[in-house]
Structures are given as C-alpha cells and as structure tokens.
Scaffold this motif. Structure first.
Motif, short mmCIF file in Angstrom:
data_model
loop_
_atom_site.label_atom_id
_atom_site.label_comp_id
_atom_site.label_asym_id
_atom_site.label_seq_id
_atom_site.Cartn_x
_atom_site.Cartn_y
_atom_site.Cartn_z
N GLN A 143 0.85 -1.19 0.00
CA GLN A 143 0.00 0.00 0.00
C GLN A 143 0.89 1.24 0.00
O GLN A 143 1.78 1.38 0.85
CB GLN A 143 -0.90 0.00 1.24
CG GLN A 143 -1.98 1.06 1.14
CD GLN A 143 -2.86 1.10 2.38
OE1 GLN A 143 -2.43 0.73 3.47
NE2 GLN A 143 -4.08 1.56 2.23
N SER A 147 -10.06 -0.28 -0.82
CA SER A 147 -10.04 -0.75 0.57
C SER A 147 -8.95 -1.80 0.70
O SER A 147 -9.04 -2.86 0.08
CB SER A 147 -11.41 -1.33 0.94
OG SER A 147 -11.29 -2.14 2.09
N THR A 156 -8.10 -4.39 2.21
CA THR A 156 -8.53 -5.49 3.08
C THR A 156 -8.70 -6.75 2.23
O THR A 156 -8.91 -6.66 1.01
CB THR A 156 -9.92 -5.19 3.72
OG1 THR A 156 -10.86 -4.98 2.65
CG2 THR A 156 -9.86 -3.97 4.61
N ALA A 204 -11.88 -6.92 0.28
CA ALA A 204 -12.01 -6.15 -0.96
C ALA A 204 -11.76 -6.98 -2.21
O ALA A 204 -12.29 -6.69 -3.27
CB ALA A 204 -11.04 -4.96 -0.92
N SER A 253 -3.24 -5.76 7.30
CA SER A 253 -4.35 -4.80 7.30
C SER A 253 -5.02 -4.79 8.66
O SER A 253 -4.76 -5.61 9.50
CB SER A 253 -5.35 -5.13 6.19
OG SER A 253 -5.96 -6.37 6.43
#
Lengths: 780, 264
Positions: free
Chosen positions: B192, B221, B223, B226, B264
């Motif tokens: 990310q 998102s 995660t 997602a 996450s």
C-alpha cells in the motif's frame, strides 16, 4: 558387556574419516595416462538406430577412441540377461528381452547409453560424445505402467507380442473370488505406487586398469559387495572371474541399486583391456537420473472380503510392476519372490489370490530400492485395512487387532511359505498407540482446528523380511602383534559395519575396540564366500559368521593357551580376553603372538590365529522385522499443504547391536518413505517418453524440514529365533512404515470432506484437488 | 563446461568495452543460473565478464524516500540489512526466502532481475513495490522492464547498476515454494502506497505481472474482503508437472488474502 560391547550406543568409527573429508571414493582414484569416458545417450524414448557416425567426435582434440556396442560384442562382450525365471500357471516362461551393452540397433529409453567416447580429459570426452551422429528413426513409445498391461497397448518388444513379461499367479482365483462374493463386507482399492529416483549422494563411477602380463582387469567401482560384482561383470566380459579384480572403496549410498550390473561399468572394464590403458568414467548427477535404476512403480488393485466381525475372509490382489525397458537383475522378482513375497504381511489371512504382471516400457529399468517390494506390499495391506475399518464400522486399530497374527500363533507359516519365527504384532501396535498418545489425539485436533487447519493421525503396522542370499563368509584374523582384523564378506556402504563388527569382536574376544581393523571391498582379500550388503542382511548373516569365527578362534586359542600354560585344553576357560587355567592366565593377544611362532604351538596345530566362517542358513529362514509407525499431520485445507507434526516409530528388530546405528537406520528409512509419500515422483511425459523429473530442480527430495522429530523406539522382547544373535534386519523398516502411516494420517485429516485416498506423492495440488472433488461430490 | 575467456574488470567502462568487442559475451553476477547452465553445456558464451570487482555495484543506502540496492548485492545482505528491514520489511523477508543459504550468499538482486526467471522472487518485489531499474544508460520503470519469459527491456551493452525502491506504507510477500527447486510456484507481493495499492504475482505466469483489478479493489479498501470474488484467468497462467494453471490461480488468491490479512 563393556563400553564398546554389543548393545552399546558406540559412535561410528568410520564417521571421523567420512565427516572430515577423508573418505576415499572411486572418484579419488586416478591413473597416469588414464582416458576419460563419456557416453552418448539416447535422446529418444524409442528409436531405431539406422547408422552411427563417429567422425565428428573423433575430430575433437583429445578424443582417442569411439566404441559402439557392436565393437564390444566383437570384442567378447556378452548381453546382460537377468537371472530371473518365472512361469505362469500354464507353464509358459517369463519373457526376457536381450539387453546389449550399448545397443547398436535400437534405443529403448531416454538416457540409454549407446556409444562410448574415450578422451584425454573428461571435457574432451563430453565434447566428443555431443558430436556423435546417430541417424534415428523414432518409434512410438509406452511409459505408463497401467496402459502397458492393456491388451491393445503399444508393444515394446514385438517378438514377445505383449509387454507383460509373465502373468504369475500363486493359485487359481476361483475359490477366493467365490468367498469374496459371499462376504458380508467387501472393500476394493486401487493404488499407484509411484516411481522413484534413488539418488544416492555419490553418482556412479568406474575406473579400470589392465595388467597385460597377468591378463587381469582391476575394476574400481562403488558396489554393495565385490564378489557378486566380480562374478556378474566377468560374465558380461566373457572372462574367468579370476581375471577380474573388483575394488569398492567408500560408497556414498547404495539403497539396492548399487548391487546391480550396469552397462557403463562393463564398458569401462572392457575398454581398459581392449586398449590396454586405464579408463575412468564419472557419471554426473543428470546421468544418475536417466541411467541409475529407478525404484517402485507399481499399480495395485485389491479386493478383500470380511465377515460381520471384521475378520478377513479372503484377499484378491493384482499387481502390475513397471520393470522398464529390460529386466534388471532383480526388477520382476520384487513383487513375486522378492520383498513382495511378504504379502499379506502381518495379517492372518488364509485365503489369498495374488497375481503379478511385470511390464516392459520405454523407461529406465526399475530394481531394488530400500525395501524392494516390502514397502509396496505393506502399503497395499495398510490401505486395505483402513478401507476395511471404515466399511466395518471399526476403528483403524481395532480392525488390525482383529486380523493381525496373534502372538499365540507364532511360529506362523504364511500363504507364501515363510515361517514367522517371532513377533508380537498386536502388542507392538498397542504399545505404539500409547507412545504416540493415540487416545489424546482428539484434544490435539481441537487445538489445530482453532488455528484453521485440519489434523489427522494414521498408523501402519508392518512386517518385512530380511536376509537376502542365504550364505555369507567372514574372517577374523590376528597378526603376530596381537592385533585383530575383520575381513568382511558383507559390504558397508553407510551402515556402520566397521563399528558394529568391532563391537562384536570386542565383546566375544575381549580385544580392545580400537585395536580391531576392518577390511572390505577387494576381491583379493574379501573371503571367497562373501556376498554383500542388501536386504537388511549384514547382522543376521555377517554377524553370525563373525560370532562363529570368534568361536573357532576361542577353540583354537584354548589349545594354544593350554600348551603355553602346560594344562589340559579341556580345563581352559575364556572370558574377557583371557584364557585361564586355575590362577594362571594368558591374554588372547599373547596367544595370537605365540600362534605365529610354530615352536610355541602344540603338535598338530597350524600357525596363526585366523578363522573364517561360511555361514549358510536355510534359504527360507529369513527374519521378519516388524513394527508400528504412527504419523500425525496438519493440513492447510486452503492450499493442500501438509506438515508432519509428530512421528512415533516402534520397531521390533530383535536384539539391537548398536542402538545409535539402528536409530539412524530408522530415521533414514522413514525419510525415504516420507519422501516417496510427500514429494518424490519420477514422471515420464506420456507423449514424448521424456523423463520430466530429470533433475533436483524438478524432483523433490525430502528435506529436513519435511520431517518432524522422529521418536524411534525399539521393542526387544521378541528376539529372532532362527539366528545365533537374535537379530532382525533394521535397514528397511522405516520405508515400509512411513508411507502408509502418512497417507492414513492425511486421509484422517480430510475426514470432514470424506476423502478416502490420495495417491502418492501427496502434493499440495493433489490434496487440494481431492478436497475440491469431495466438495463437488457432496454438493451433487 | 565449454572453454571461454574470463574477464574481471574493475571499471564499468571496461565492462562495456569488453561487451562490445566480444563475440558472444555474458555478464556474470552471482552465477546462480548461469553457472549450472554452463556446466550442463547448455550455454557456451565466448566471454564471461565477472562484475564482482566493479566498485559501487554493491551495498544498500537510503536516498530521500527511496532505498537503493546495488545490483551486485547478494540476497543474504538484503535479508540481513537493518536498513532494508526498517524501510520495507517485506523486501527483506522476500530476499530471505530465495533459494537456500548458499544461493543467498552468491545470488544477486541485479542478476535475478536481469535473468527474469518467471519463478524468481525479486520480480514480484520490483513490480509490487514500484521499483526503478537503474542501468549504466538510463532508468527503467518497472512496468516497462519484464517483457516476457526470460525477456527484459535491457539493450545490448546495458548493465543494471541498482534497484531503487520507494517506501510503501506497508507491504507483505507470501510465497508458495517449489518442493525441489525452492523457486516460487506462486509468490505474491501486496503493498500500500499513499495514493494507491499495488500487487504483483510471480511464478504463475510467463513473467511477473500486476493484476490490475485486484489493485483497484485494494486501492479502494486495503482489506482481504475487498478482493473477495475476484479471480485470475487460468488460461493466462503456467501449467506444468508441479502445478496446474487452475491451482496456481487458486494459490495466488489465497496468498494474496493472507498477505493482506497479515498487515491490514
């Protein structure tokens, strides 16, 4: 029993040498003026050889000679034909194709050696071999074990008309079929026993020299026994075995395949004599994949009928074994009167039909590999028992308890005419269940499930047979300084004989452990009746011959001691290295010193303290190591990966001569068994007939991290009753126990999905696929 | 092994000269792929140019918000580097999972990237961590670098000198090891960054690649949830005796979710 006596965990004498790089292997041998050999190998699974052109190879700088098999045949080389003979029930004999050393008419598998190039350096030889030009006409091929036995299969050896060498059966199937048809419970299984690359640490190697004056070839090569190699290669070379001296130095792993005749070795010995110049060949790792014999490769179909109490009524078993392009020295024997004769293993099954079809295919010949038919046999029986447990609604231990041969039935004659002399199969299983905390498994499973994984436990109760050929000769000799040397007919290629035989001589004769030398592996010094090391035979054969040699030494020593002590020989006793009469005594070393001086000997006693014993047992009096192994695994259901989290082994190998060494044997056997079950798979491409798993980049050997701590235990309350030492073989048990225990554990872990069986190796993808299929099946 | 001329120059300029003047030269970095190939006589270069004595090709340093790893830095040094671990632990973890200890002490990041083995680990880091490949001639963006099976954008005479990695907010590498070779049957890097998420998969295709639909979902998102329901097309993946394309597609999804789940 002293510190170095029988039963002590004595550290291996040979390890200091081997672990500090002081081992001496065949590749350490060089001769002035030696030529290096390289082989042109078949790139095709099956092809007719139309012509061979060596001109380009001979033009390479340093290349001196190119020899084809035709040259060798003209020079006396004989074809390699296995000494194996079986007949079917009608009396038809087994078909054995003629295998020429470097065939010049047809190549039958990828990697088959076809042409030998000799050059001043290994590199030049290789460069020359690359330039051999063969005009091939490729032919169709067959590599699949199951397909080769089908009636419409492509036939590799047209003169026979079928790939099936012989259809061997122990009896007619009718009675067994009828019993199974009427049985209240039936189970049926289909198993693939995967083909394995044996992969010893040391690749094959051969060095040969020729003494023209004496007309003797000396061949240095790793073997499992120099006497059979001497006889075998002399036969191929068409010479008297006295004209071939075979020397095996340290050997980096045998596993069964080292004791076989190979074309390259014969070619090297032939060439050394033919050109009267030393010749050396060092196979590389890639060559071991495509030219060392492979292991296993069976397809098994079995049906078993049981009564309502879960007792087996009858068993029907059909085996197809893929023996490769030609019959190896032992290949087709393995399921029949080789290791597979142990069927139905530890179970009390009276009605039993057994059929074996060895098939020829375009693959490397298969032959003995750690267990040599017994791991395959035990795998069949254990998978059957797991299936029967489910069918009969019994636990996996209970179905075994109801069918294993009870202690009360010992000695027990099997359907294949072995007599089990000893073994408490049920007691051993029950002890193992305790050692592995079988009862506490449910709570361990819960703990695993909390982490999102599945846990399974599996057991295997196995019996194997040890002994191999029924004769062996050993010699124990004292020199004039009182030092003892064991001249061994067996051949240690990792087993630790140097240590164990010294423990025995120390124990029997009281000679200090460090004053006992060990000589093996040279036909000039190996006892004439020496055989070698395979089939877990060295302790039961060589060990007994040593014990008896030591007994002969004591007998003779008493006569000499009596003479020296001026006493009656009958009054002399021997204990802890001392001959005693009353208060007088003399050590065995002093007796040995005196024995070298004829003046000090009584009348009629020959000089020297040097005794050999050729031990011969009844051919069928093998011994029957047995045990129970329990394996516990965790499976990641998302990826299909498996981790072995606990492994408990309880082995009955009779009297244990050195627990440290026997533990090592168990660990090694388990590692090879887990390797087969988890990662190893010698896959051929169905179309091209190429070996796909042709290197360590593709072929998955077991690694240390694949194995959890193996807890190895022994039970020694059932000594073997048919040999002087009470020993049973120890080398191959692990390979028998591990595959079925592991597969049982994984299938147990997959119980939530209803997966019954997965063929070896249980790769993550196979496990994942089995789960997906079971899910789809449930949903349907 | 066939005979060849061996060079061990001490200046990058000399490497370029020898490259230009040799018939069929090869650069030797760690040699972890090249040497076995030579030993098996599958390659026979006329000249081997050993890069081990070229100054400034080894070592790790930080420059503003980038970490710069010299092309001749071995995997073990990347794995053990406190600087790398503080900057991007996933990169150190990836380096520590390559091959075995012997390979990690010989093999280099530049050699691995230049070789572009479809099953190597570093390509997942190069793409997933948005690295820049620095050569003696230019800087190449990661997306332009891997062009096919063992194919890269490197021109003749072009030598990788360093890899530059920007700092991610968080990243994670998950690998499914081949039981024999230790290469990645599938390796997944997720990362990310401030603006967007990146994901790269190695081992599964003809070269490492970024599944853009996954990246978009993760950019929305970061995660595991997602990417629920997203799939990879097995038709675009490799299939061999070790793993079918369908299995590789499945493993990549599992590893991606696990990687994201861990950070996450």
């Amino acid at each position: 029993m002293g510190q170095y006596g029988i039963g002590q965990p004595v550290r291996r004498k040979e390890d200091v040498r081997l672990l500090t790089g002081k081992g001496r292997y065949t590749d350490d041998i060089h001769f002035d003026g030696q030529l290096w050999a390289a082989f042109f190998r078949s790139p095709h699974a099956h092809a007719k050889i139309k012509s061979i052109d060596s001109a380009a190879a001979l033009s390479v700088a340093g290349v001196r000679h190119v020899f084809t098999g035709e040259d060798m045949r003209k020079g006396g080389m004989k074809p390699l034909v296995a000494d194996i003979n079986f007949t079917d029930r009608k009396g038809n004999k087994m078909y054995k194709p003629v295998r020429h050393i470097l065939p010049s008419d047809r190549a039958c598998y990828v990697g088959e050696p076809l042409v030998m190039v000799l050059a001043d350096s290994a590199e030049a030889a290789r460069a020359g071999a690359e330039l051999i030009e063969i005009d091939f006409e490729t032919l169709p091929n067959i590599t699949s074990t199951a397909k080769a036995a089908e009636p419409d299969a492509y036939v590799l050896h047209p003169e026979h008309g079928s790939n099936i060498a012989v259809h061997w059966e122990n009896s007619a199937p009718d009675e067994v079929d009828a019993l199974i048809a009427q049985a209240p419970h039936k189970v049926k299984i289909h198993l693939v026993n995967n083909r394995l690359i044996v992969a010893p640490m040391e690749p094959r190697c051969a060095v040969a020299t020729y003494d023209a004056k004496e007309d003797v070839i000396t061949l240095y090569s790793p073997t499992q026994g120099v006497r059979p190699a001497q006889a075998g290669f002399a036969g191929l070379l068409g010479i008297d075995k006295k004209k071939l001296r075979v020397i095996s130095l340290d050997v980096g792993g045998g596993f069964g395949i080292r004791s076989k005749r190979y074309p390259e070795t014969a070619a090297v010995a032939w060439a050394a004599k033919h050109i009267n110049q030393p010749v050396k060949w060092r196979g590389d790792r890639s060559e071991t994949f495509v030219s060392d014999h492979h292991g296993r490769d069976q397809v098994n179909d079995a049906v078993m009928g049981l009564d309502k109490n879960g007792r087996v009524i009858a068993l029907r078993l059909e085996t197809i074994v893929n023996v490769g392009a030609y019959s190896g020295d032992n290949g087709p024997r393995l399921p029949i009167d080789g290791g597979g004769r142990i069927i139905p293993c530890g179970y009390d099954i009276e009605k039993f039909y057994f059929s074996v079809k060895p098939v020829y295919t375009n693959t490397v010949p298969t032959d003995t590999y750690r267990g040599a038919g017994r791991p395959e046999a035990n795998y069949i029986m254990e998978r059957l028992m797991d299936a029967a447990a489910e069918e009969c609604g019994l636990t996996r231990d209970e179905i075994r308890r109801r069918n294993l041969i009870p202690l009360s039935k010992m000695p027990y004659r099997t359907q294949m005419n072995f007599v089990y002399d000893s073994g408490d199969f049920i007691g051993t299983m029950d002890k193992t269940l305790e050692l592995a905390d079988w009862k506490g498994f449910a709570s361990r499973r819960k703990e695993t499930e909390k982490r999102g994984k599945l846990r399974g436990i599996g057991l295997a109760s196995f019996v194997e047979q040890a002994g191999g050929r029924p004769t062996e000769e050993m010699r124990v000799k004292f020199d004039e300084n009182g030092k003892a040397t064991v001249f061994s007919g067996t051949f240690s290629h990792g087993q630790g004989h140097e240590t164990v035989y010294a423990q025995m001589v120390n124990d029997y004769l009281g000679v200090p452990f460090d004053q006992i030398d060990f000589v093996q592996g040279d036909t000039d010094t190996t006892p004439p009746g020496g055989v070698g090391t395979f089939g877990s035979r060295s302790s039961m054969m060589g060990g007994v011959a040593i014990k008896r040699s030591c007994g002969q030494i004591i007998m003779k020593g008493k006569k000499i001691a009596a003479h020296l002590l001026q006493a009656d020989p009958a009054a002399v006793t021997f204990e802890n290295g001392l001959f005693r009469v009353g208060v007088s005594s003399i050590s065995i070393q002093d007796v040995a010193r005196a024995a070298s001086d004829p003046a000090k000997l009584p009348e009629g006693v020959t000089p020297g303290l040097d005794e050999s014993n050729l031990f011969e047992r009844e051919p069928d009096l093998n011994n029957f190591p047995n045990g129970c192994h329990i394996c516990e695994v965790e499976v990641d259901p998302e990826l299909g990966t498996i981790e072995i989290v606990k492994y408990t082994a309880l082995d009955d190998c009779g009297v244990v001569l050195n627990p440290l060494i026997v533990h090592g044997q168990v660990y090694g056997g388990v590692a090879q068994g887990i390797g087969q079950a988890l990662t190893e798979d010698a896959i051929y491409d169905a179309e091209s007939g190429q070996l796909l798993a042709g290197s360590f980049m593709d072929y998955g050997m077991p690694r240390a991290h694949h194995l959890s701590m193996i807890e190895a235990h022994f039970t020694d309350d059932q000594p073997c009753k048919t040999n002087d030492l009470g020993v049973k073989g120890a080398g191959e048990a692990g390979a028998c126990g591990a595959p079925p225990a592991f597969v049982s554990a994984v299938c147990d872990a997959l119980t939530p999905y209803g997966v019954k069986h997965i063929d070896m190796p249980l790769t993550p993808e196979r496990v994942w696929t089995a789960i997906q299929q079971a899910k789809a099946h449930k949903a349907a | 092994m066939q005979p060849f001329n061996y060079h061990r120059p001490t200046e990058l300029a000399d490497v370029v000269k020898i490259l230009a003047n040799s018939e069929d030269p090869k650069l030797l970095a760690g040699g972890m792929t090249l040497l076995p190939t030579l030993k098996q006589r599958l390659a026979a270069p006329s000249d081997l140019i050993d890069l081990s004595r070229i100054p400034n090709l080894q070592g790790i340093c930080e420059d503003k918000n980038e970490i710069i790893i010299g092309a001749m830095t071995c995997h073990a040094d990347v794995a053990a580097s406190d600087m790398v671990r503080a900057f991007c632990p996933a990169l150190a973890d990836l380096a520590g999972q390559i091959g075995d200890p012997a390979v990690r002490h010989r093999g280099t990041i530049g050699g691995s990237v230049a070789n572009a083995d479809p099953a190597a680990d570093y390509p997942a880091a190069v793409l997933g961590l948005n690295a820049t490949i620095e050569t003696n001639q230019r800087r190449i963006k990661n997306d332009d670098f891997f062009t096919g099976l063992f194919e890269t954008a490197l021109e003749p005479g072009e030598i990788i000198t360093a890899l530059r990695f920007p700092r991610p907010k968080r990243a994670q590498y998950q690998k499914f090891r081949h039981p024999a070779s230790g290469y990645a049957v599938v390796g997944v890097m997720v990362a990310q960054f401030d603006a967007k998420a990146r994901m790269a998969i190695t081992g599964a295709g003809p070269n490492a690649f970024r599944p853009h639909a996954f990246e978009e979902a993760l950019t929305g998102s970061f995660t595991a949830k997602a990417i629920e329901g997203l799939t990879l097309d097995p038709d675009e993946l490799l299939s061999d005796m070790h793993a079918s394309a369908a299995y590789r597609a499945h493993v990549a999804l599992v590893l991606a979710k696990r990687a994201i789940g861990l950070i996450s």
